[in-house]
Enzyme design. Structure first.
Site, PDB file in Angstrom:
ATOM      1  N   GLU A   1       5.282 -54.604  71.157  1.00  0.00           N
ATOM      2  CA  GLU A   1       6.072 -54.087  70.041  1.00  0.00           C
ATOM      3  C   GLU A   1       7.089 -53.150  70.660  1.00  0.00           C
ATOM      4  OE1 GLU A   1       6.256 -54.874  66.981  1.00  0.00           O
ATOM      5  OE2 GLU A   1       4.476 -56.138  66.815  1.00  0.00           O
TER       6      GLU A   1
ATOM      7  N   CYS B   1       9.848 -46.677  65.070  1.00  0.00           N
ATOM      8  CA  CYS B   1      10.476 -47.974  65.368  1.00  0.00           C
ATOM      9  C   CYS B   1      10.897 -48.680  64.082  1.00  0.00           C
ATOM     10  CB  CYS B   1       9.539 -48.848  66.183  1.00  0.00           C
ATOM     11  SG  CYS B   1       7.918 -49.029  65.454  1.00  0.00           S
TER      12      CYS B   1
ATOM     13  N   GLN C   1      14.509 -35.971  74.741  1.00  0.00           N
ATOM     14  CA  GLN C   1      14.827 -36.683  73.497  1.00  0.00           C
ATOM     15  C   GLN C   1      15.903 -35.934  72.705  1.00  0.00           C
ATOM     16  OE1 GLN C   1      13.473 -39.822  72.528  1.00  0.00           O
ATOM     17  NE2 GLN C   1      15.169 -39.675  71.075  1.00  0.00           N
TER      18      GLN C   1
ATOM     19  N   GLU D   1      18.848 -48.528  70.059  1.00  0.00           N
ATOM     20  CA  GLU D   1      17.892 -47.663  69.366  1.00  0.00           C
ATOM     21  C   GLU D   1      18.045 -46.223  69.862  1.00  0.00           C
ATOM     22  OE1 GLU D   1      13.472 -48.176  67.827  1.00  0.00           O
ATOM     23  OE2 GLU D   1      13.539 -48.053  69.994  1.00  0.00           O
TER      24      GLU D   1
END
Length: 488
Positions: free
Chosen positions: A257, A291, A338, A390
């Site tokens: 995934e 996600c 991040q 993403e």
């Protein structure tokens, strides 16, 4: 928030768990709270490469015994783990929120959901019923049996430290497999707490093992081992490709995934309040670190201005701060790297021609953490990098389209395909969207984030590879088929 701060000096190291024993690693890392970097949650042992090999060998021995255990033993073990997770959800939810940065409510909810996964698969243990068939040859009977796949490697991400791990571990155990579990190194506390709960159950030694450490060494050792039988991974596309290559070399079954770039369509007949809430929950809950997040908001031009105005107003009311503080709607990014990435994406989008309507700035709070305000960008096109890649932060981009036809084309113009949503009152449009969206999950009048545990989960294109996760579909990955021919 000082009552959550611990001092590093008295902290014992939380060990690895191999072959039913707590085992020391080679050194340890400090697990820091992204809401308050002075808060050391604990020190967690780091595995060496040979410890991974030990865990795999222990799993092979444990699996042989676990596969022979009676159904009721397996059922009882899984139910008991689920019971304890739910009973301790407030305490463990706080631990999870401390190490990952999602709000306390989200942390508690995730632990509760983790307990539900164990209960669901506990019940599935008793539903393992095989098939029989008549042969085309007279006097021959055929049975189709499902057997455990063997030793399963589980590599889970940091954004759902417990739930993603559990939706792999619970079915693996339910179907008689052994597990070698490597959590993301940013979030070892939740993994360790789960391991302690599993340790208290009557599993044969080696059935469940915890190896903590960086993906580059410990993860690589796990994915390239010829001694595991299946590997389930959730993480980035880039790492997912490496996992696929490494497991393919040894013909090890794999399930991936990976990332996504989900879109939410706001149709011209949408209920505007519902649209704003769905966009807000989908794009910004969990600090956008999902996600399934709807980072692309595809809005029809007749409602574009109203939607942007109302969502901007909604975002202006968001309180960003320490994840455990009451009244906080959004916690920090998971770490400095991040946060830096998120802020640089906001800059890059503006260089590409997007307009920043609100947010996208670092926020100073009472504690030293990785806080930023939720960002909304307009005047974006689907070919901008910010709409192709993403981001994994609290950033959403509005793409204006003229009609439903263009909306669905834009929705599908991506190499990802996990979830997609539409807000509309038209049954015709909803039906067309459901049929044409090239994603694994579609949501009508709901946020793109938020899935159930008893039905399949997964995506298409570069978002997923291998059999689906969750629900009864998990059986496909965690078992192997044996066809038996019998002549009496």
């Amino acid at each position: 928030m000082s009552h959550h701060t611990t001092t590093a000096t008295h902290d014992a190291v939380h060990d690895l768990y191999i072959d039913g024993q707590w085992v020391a690693g080679q050194g340890s890392i400090a697990n820091l709270n992204p809401s308050d970097t002075r808060d050391v949650i604990g020190h967690y042992a780091q595995a060496s490469v040979d410890k991974v090999a030990d865990a795999i060998q222990a799993a092979k021995r444990g699996q042989a015994q676990w596969a022979q255990s009676g159904l009721e033993q397996r059922y009882s073990v899984l139910m008991a783990i689920g019971d304890e997770l739910i009973a301790r959800k407030t305490e463990l939810g706080e631990l999870l929120a401390r190490e990952e940065g999602k709000t306390l409510a989200e942390g508690v909810g995730e632990v509760h959901r983790s307990g539900q996964f164990f209960h669901y698969y506990g019940a599935e243990v008793l539903r393992q019923i095989d098939e029989r068939a008549d042969s085309v040859r007279p006097g021959v009977e055929v049975e189709v049996r499902r057997e455990p796949v063997g030793v399963v490697g589980v590599i889970s991400p940091w954004n759902f430290p417990m739930a993603t791990a559990v939706w792999k571990i619970a079915p693996a155990l339910a179907f008689g497999n052994a597990v070698v579990f490597k959590p993301a190194n940013l979030v070892p506390a939740s993994a360790w707490a789960l391991t302690e709960i599993i340790h208290r159950q009557s599993l044969p030694a080696g059935t469940f093992n915890l190896v903590m450490g960086p993906g580059s060494s410990i993860g690589d050792e796990l994915i390239s081992s010829p001694d595991i039988h299946a590997l389930s991974f959730t993480g980035s596309l880039e790492v997912g490709r490496r996992v696929a290559a490494a497991t393919a070399a040894n013909l090890v079954k794999c399930q991936l995934e990976m990332g996504s770039k989900n879109a939410l369509i706001i149709a011209d007949d949408a209920d505007m309040e519902l649209a704003v809430e769905a966009a807000f929950n989908g794009a910004y809950s969990g600090t956008g670190q999902k996600c399934t997040a709807s980072s692309r908001l595809i809005v029809m031009e007749s409602v574009h201005d109203e939607f942007v105005e109302k969502l901007t107003q909604r975002l202006s009311q968001v309180r960003v701060g320490h994840a455990l503080e009451e009244g906080v709607h959004m916690g920090p990014a998971v770490d400095a790297k991040q946060l830096e990435s998120n802020l640089s994406w906001v800059q890059r989008a503006q260089q590409e021609g997007a307009t920043l309507v609100c947010g996208g700035e670092r926020v100073e709070c009472a504690t030293d953490g990785y806080f930023m305000s939720p960002a909304l960008l307009v005047n974006t096109t689907n070919d901008m990098a910010i709409n192709r890649e993403e981001i994994f932060g609290p950033i959403a981009c509005v793409i204006k389209v003229s009609d439903a036809e263009e909306a669905i084309d834009v929705l599908n113009d991506t190499h990802f395909g996990l979830t997609a949503g539409i807000i509309t009152n038209s049954l015709k449009l909803a039906s067309s969207f459901k049929a044409r969206a090239e994603t694994g999950c579609v949501m009508v009048n709901l946020p793109t984030a938020g899935t159930d545990y008893h039905v399949p989960f997964g995506g298409r294109k570069a978002s997923s590879f291998g059999p689906r996760e969750q629900g009864r579909y998990a059986r496909e990955f965690y078992t192997v088929v044996k066809t038996c021919y019998i002549k009496a």
